[in-house]
Scaffold this motif. Structure first.
Motif, PDB file in Angstrom:
ATOM      1  N   ARG A   1      -3.447   4.180  -0.197  1.00 16.85           N
ATOM      2  CA  ARG A   1      -2.633   5.120  -0.984  1.00 16.85           C
ATOM      3  C   ARG A   1      -3.498   6.009  -1.862  1.00 16.85           C
ATOM      4  O   ARG A   1      -3.030   7.002  -2.402  1.00 16.85           O
ATOM      5  CB  ARG A   1      -1.651   4.328  -1.873  1.00 16.85           C
ATOM      6  CG  ARG A   1      -0.598   3.556  -1.106  1.00 16.85           C
ATOM      7  CD  ARG A   1       0.127   2.588  -1.997  1.00 16.85           C
ATOM      8  NE  ARG A   1      -0.797   1.633  -2.604  1.00 16.85           N
ATOM      9  CZ  ARG A   1      -0.458   0.671  -3.448  1.00 16.85           C
ATOM     10  NH1 ARG A   1       0.794   0.526  -3.798  1.00 16.85           N
ATOM     11  NH2 ARG A   1      -1.358  -0.149  -3.940  1.00 16.85           N
ATOM     12  N   SER A   2      -4.807   5.644  -2.019  1.00 16.15           N
ATOM     13  CA  SER A   2      -5.687   6.383  -2.942  1.00 16.15           C
ATOM     14  C   SER A   2      -6.091   7.734  -2.389  1.00 16.15           C
ATOM     15  O   SER A   2      -6.277   7.874  -1.175  1.00 16.15           O
ATOM     16  CB  SER A   2      -6.986   5.619  -3.187  1.00 16.15           C
ATOM     17  OG  SER A   2      -6.733   4.336  -3.618  1.00 16.15           O
TER      18      SER A   2
ATOM     19  N   TYR B   1       3.826 -14.783  -1.849  1.00 15.21           N
ATOM     20  CA  TYR B   1       2.535 -14.323  -1.292  1.00 15.21           C
ATOM     21  C   TYR B   1       2.170 -15.190  -0.091  1.00 15.21           C
ATOM     22  O   TYR B   1       1.806 -14.670   0.972  1.00 15.21           O
ATOM     23  CB  TYR B   1       1.446 -14.387  -2.371  1.00 15.21           C
ATOM     24  CG  TYR B   1       0.059 -13.965  -1.899  1.00 15.21           C
ATOM     25  CD1 TYR B   1      -0.204 -12.643  -1.546  1.00 15.21           C
ATOM     26  CD2 TYR B   1      -0.985 -14.888  -1.823  1.00 15.21           C
ATOM     27  CE1 TYR B   1      -1.476 -12.250  -1.123  1.00 15.21           C
ATOM     28  CE2 TYR B   1      -2.253 -14.512  -1.406  1.00 15.21           C
ATOM     29  CZ  TYR B   1      -2.504 -13.192  -1.055  1.00 15.21           C
ATOM     30  OH  TYR B   1      -3.766 -12.812  -0.642  1.00 15.21           O
TER      31      TYR B   1
ATOM     32  N   LYS C   1       1.772 -14.021   3.886  1.00 11.84           N
ATOM     33  CA  LYS C   1       0.522 -14.177   4.633  1.00 11.84           C
ATOM     34  C   LYS C   1       0.693 -15.108   5.834  1.00 11.84           C
ATOM     35  O   LYS C   1       0.101 -14.881   6.887  1.00 11.84           O
ATOM     36  CB  LYS C   1      -0.569 -14.705   3.683  1.00 11.84           C
ATOM     37  CG  LYS C   1      -0.995 -13.672   2.647  1.00 11.84           C
ATOM     38  CD  LYS C   1      -1.548 -12.429   3.334  1.00 11.84           C
ATOM     39  CE  LYS C   1      -2.160 -11.442   2.387  1.00 11.84           C
ATOM     40  NZ  LYS C   1      -2.852 -10.343   3.073  1.00 11.84           N
TER      41      LYS C   1
ATOM     42  N   THR D   1     -12.913 -10.202  -5.572  1.00 12.66           N
ATOM     43  CA  THR D   1     -12.701  -8.749  -5.481  1.00 12.66           C
ATOM     44  C   THR D   1     -11.960  -8.205  -6.697  1.00 12.66           C
ATOM     45  O   THR D   1     -11.803  -6.990  -6.826  1.00 12.66           O
ATOM     46  CB  THR D   1     -11.848  -8.405  -4.243  1.00 12.66           C
ATOM     47  OG1 THR D   1     -10.569  -9.048  -4.408  1.00 12.66           O
ATOM     48  CG2 THR D   1     -12.495  -8.867  -2.956  1.00 12.66           C
TER      49      THR D   1
HETATM   50  N1  NAP Z   1      -9.533 -11.299  -2.604  1.00 14.20           N
HETATM   51  C1  NAP Z   1      -9.138 -12.459  -2.099  1.00 14.20           C
HETATM   52  O1  NAP Z   1      -9.318 -13.543  -2.687  1.00 14.20           O
HETATM   53  C2  NAP Z   1      -8.491 -12.510  -0.744  1.00 14.20           C
HETATM   54  C3  NAP Z   1      -8.502 -13.709  -0.012  1.00 14.20           C
HETATM   55  C4  NAP Z   1      -7.860 -13.758   1.224  1.00 14.20           C
HETATM   56  C5  NAP Z   1      -7.229 -12.640   1.722  1.00 14.20           C
HETATM   57  N2  NAP Z   1      -7.237 -11.489   0.985  1.00 14.20           N
HETATM   58  C6  NAP Z   1      -6.515 -10.343   1.523  1.00 14.20           C
HETATM   59  O2  NAP Z   1      -7.433  -9.313   1.824  1.00 14.20           O
HETATM   60  C7  NAP Z   1      -6.801  -8.039   1.639  1.00 14.20           C
HETATM   61  C8  NAP Z   1      -7.670  -7.189   0.719  1.00 14.20           C
HETATM   62  O3  NAP Z   1      -7.759  -7.835  -0.535  1.00 14.20           O
HETATM   63  P1  NAP Z   1      -8.767  -7.352  -1.677  1.00 14.20           P
HETATM   64  O4  NAP Z   1      -9.198  -8.569  -2.396  1.00 14.20           O
HETATM   65  O5  NAP Z   1      -9.765  -6.417  -1.108  1.00 14.20           O
HETATM   66  O6  NAP Z   1      -7.761  -6.551  -2.635  1.00 14.20           O
HETATM   67  P2  NAP Z   1      -7.999  -5.170  -3.416  1.00 14.20           P
HETATM   68  O7  NAP Z   1      -9.391  -5.074  -3.915  1.00 14.20           O
HETATM   69  O8  NAP Z   1      -6.898  -5.086  -4.434  1.00 14.20           O
HETATM   70  O9  NAP Z   1      -7.778  -4.065  -2.308  1.00 14.20           O
HETATM   71  C9  NAP Z   1      -6.512  -3.897  -1.743  1.00 14.20           C
HETATM   72  C10 NAP Z   1      -6.521  -2.671  -0.856  1.00 14.20           C
HETATM   73  O10 NAP Z   1      -5.225  -2.546  -0.284  1.00 14.20           O
HETATM   74  C11 NAP Z   1      -4.773  -1.202  -0.465  1.00 14.20           C
HETATM   75  N3  NAP Z   1      -3.311  -1.197  -0.528  1.00 14.20           N
HETATM   76  C12 NAP Z   1      -2.515  -1.923  -1.347  1.00 14.20           C
HETATM   77  N4  NAP Z   1      -1.239  -1.631  -1.127  1.00 14.20           N
HETATM   78  C13 NAP Z   1      -1.216  -0.709  -0.114  1.00 14.20           C
HETATM   79  C14 NAP Z   1      -0.195  -0.005   0.552  1.00 14.20           C
HETATM   80  N5  NAP Z   1       1.103  -0.169   0.238  1.00 14.20           N
HETATM   81  N6  NAP Z   1      -0.532   0.864   1.522  1.00 14.20           N
HETATM   82  C15 NAP Z   1      -1.832   1.073   1.829  1.00 14.20           C
HETATM   83  N7  NAP Z   1      -2.849   0.439   1.238  1.00 14.20           N
HETATM   84  C16 NAP Z   1      -2.544  -0.437   0.259  1.00 14.20           C
HETATM   85  C17 NAP Z   1      -5.426  -0.773  -1.784  1.00 14.20           C
HETATM   86  O11 NAP Z   1      -5.547   0.632  -1.895  1.00 14.20           O
HETATM   87  P3  NAP Z   1      -4.481   1.520  -2.716  1.00 14.20           P
HETATM   88  O12 NAP Z   1      -4.087   0.727  -3.926  1.00 14.20           O
HETATM   89  O13 NAP Z   1      -5.227   2.747  -3.001  1.00 14.20           O
HETATM   90  O14 NAP Z   1      -3.374   1.750  -1.773  1.00 14.20           O
HETATM   91  C18 NAP Z   1      -6.821  -1.385  -1.605  1.00 14.20           C
HETATM   92  O15 NAP Z   1      -7.611  -0.536  -0.820  1.00 14.20           O
HETATM   93  C19 NAP Z   1      -5.401  -8.339   1.081  1.00 14.20           C
HETATM   94  O16 NAP Z   1      -4.461  -8.366   2.121  1.00 14.20           O
HETATM   95  C20 NAP Z   1      -5.555  -9.730   0.508  1.00 14.20           C
HETATM   96  O17 NAP Z   1      -4.330 -10.424   0.463  1.00 14.20           O
HETATM   97  C21 NAP Z   1      -7.868 -11.384  -0.215  1.00 14.20           C
END
Ligand code: NAP
Length: 236
Positions: free
Chosen positions: A55-56, A155, A159, A190
């Motif tokens: 969305r950014s 959540y 998932k 993150t």
């Molecule tokens: N970090 C963890 O511990 C972890 C562990 C397991 C799995 N994951 C999964 O890995 C993925 C990435 O996580 P992360 O830690 O990198 O989170 P993050 O740093 O918050 O990044 C999330 C990304 O998703 C994008 N996003 C969110 N809502 C969106 C939407 N409606 N449409 C399009 N883009 C969207 C955000 O960009 P915008 O806000 O600009 O749209 C951002 O680029 C997630 O699905 C998370 O559940 C994370």
């Protein structure tokens, strides 16, 4: 319709077969995020052309996964600029914490829309281009798909559902020769847990480094692995 250069396609396939992503065109949805950025960098180090989407304004393609047609605009962009698509990584998602009874209905809906419905709507739309290239599709679900957590019921549900769908697609798309990976990383540093839609994260042990998780996912792409469990990241 834009013609696809068969020589380019054959070269891309040959590169893939030798474990290289040279010149491959890959979309990273969530490429602006904490995991999406290092995944994008790791793919670029392997000489892929990466298109980021979120969305950014900073993303190459601005899209919202909650919009069922977001994939149509993405496909149109990729066709017009690159003429082919070799891979899609969905590293986008949101989180919320707290007892279910204290979680408002809109938050539950948002989690399911972004983490579950969005990836499925997008997968449908990129499938024809990925079939043409015999490409790959990766979705980051998460370890909560294997081990659902209290204070993360919605959540975990979002998932587990997208993980099941991705595992089903791995079988469904075998005949299309699209490689599909359900990646279920454990907690990663993150900052996602500090940006919940609702509630406050419970105390968690130190998570994995995003670069380590990103490198493992890109290795799985190159090695044509089918699934990455939490344990496969070395801290499951
Ligand atoms: N970090 C963890 O511990 C972890 C562990 C397991 C799995 N994951 C999964 O890995 C993925 C990435 O996580 P992360 O830690 O990198 O989170 P993050 O740093 O918050 O990044 C999330 C990304 O998703 C994008 N996003 C969110 N809502 C969106 C939407 N409606 N449409 C399009 N883009 C969207 C955000 O960009 P915008 O806000 O600009 O749209 C951002 O680029 C997630 O699905 C998370 O559940 C994370």
């Amino acid at each position: 319709m834009i013609a696809v250069d068969p020589t380019l396609q054959a070269a891309a396939r040959e590169d893939y077969e030798v474990g290289n992503l040279n010149g491959q065109v890959v979309v990273v949805v969530g490429g602006t995020g904490g995991l999406g950025q290092p995944i994008t960098e790791a793919l670029r180090r392997r000489n892929s052309t990466v298109i980021t989407a979120s969305r950014s304004l900073g993303a190459d393609v601005k899209l919202d996964l909650r919009d069922s047609t977001a994939g149509d605009e993405l496909v149109a962009y990729v066709k017009s600029r690159h003429h082919r698509l070799d891979g899609v990584v969905i590293a986008a998602g949101i989180v919320a914490f707290g007892d279910l009874v204290d979680t408002d209905d809109v938050t539950i809906e948002e989690l399911l829309l972004t983490n579950t419905m969005g990836p499925l709507w997008l997968a449908k739309r990129v499938a024809p281009m990925l079939e043409e290239s015999n490409g790959f599709f990766v979705n980051l679900s998460g370890v909560v798909a294997e081990t659902p957590m209290p204070a993360m019921a919605a959540y975990s549900a979002s998932k587990a559902a997208v993980s099941a769908a991705t595992l089903a697609l791995a079988k469904e798309w075998r005949r299309k020769k699209i490689r599909v990976i359900d990646a279920r990383p454990p907690h990663t540093e993150t900052g996602l847990a500090t940006r919940p839609l609702h509630g406050t994260a419970p105390g968690m042990p130190e998570g994995l480094a995003p670069e380590v998780v990103a490198a493992r996912i890109v290795d799985a792409i190159v090695n044509a692995e089918r699934e990455l469990s939490g344990a496969d990241f070395g801290n499951g």
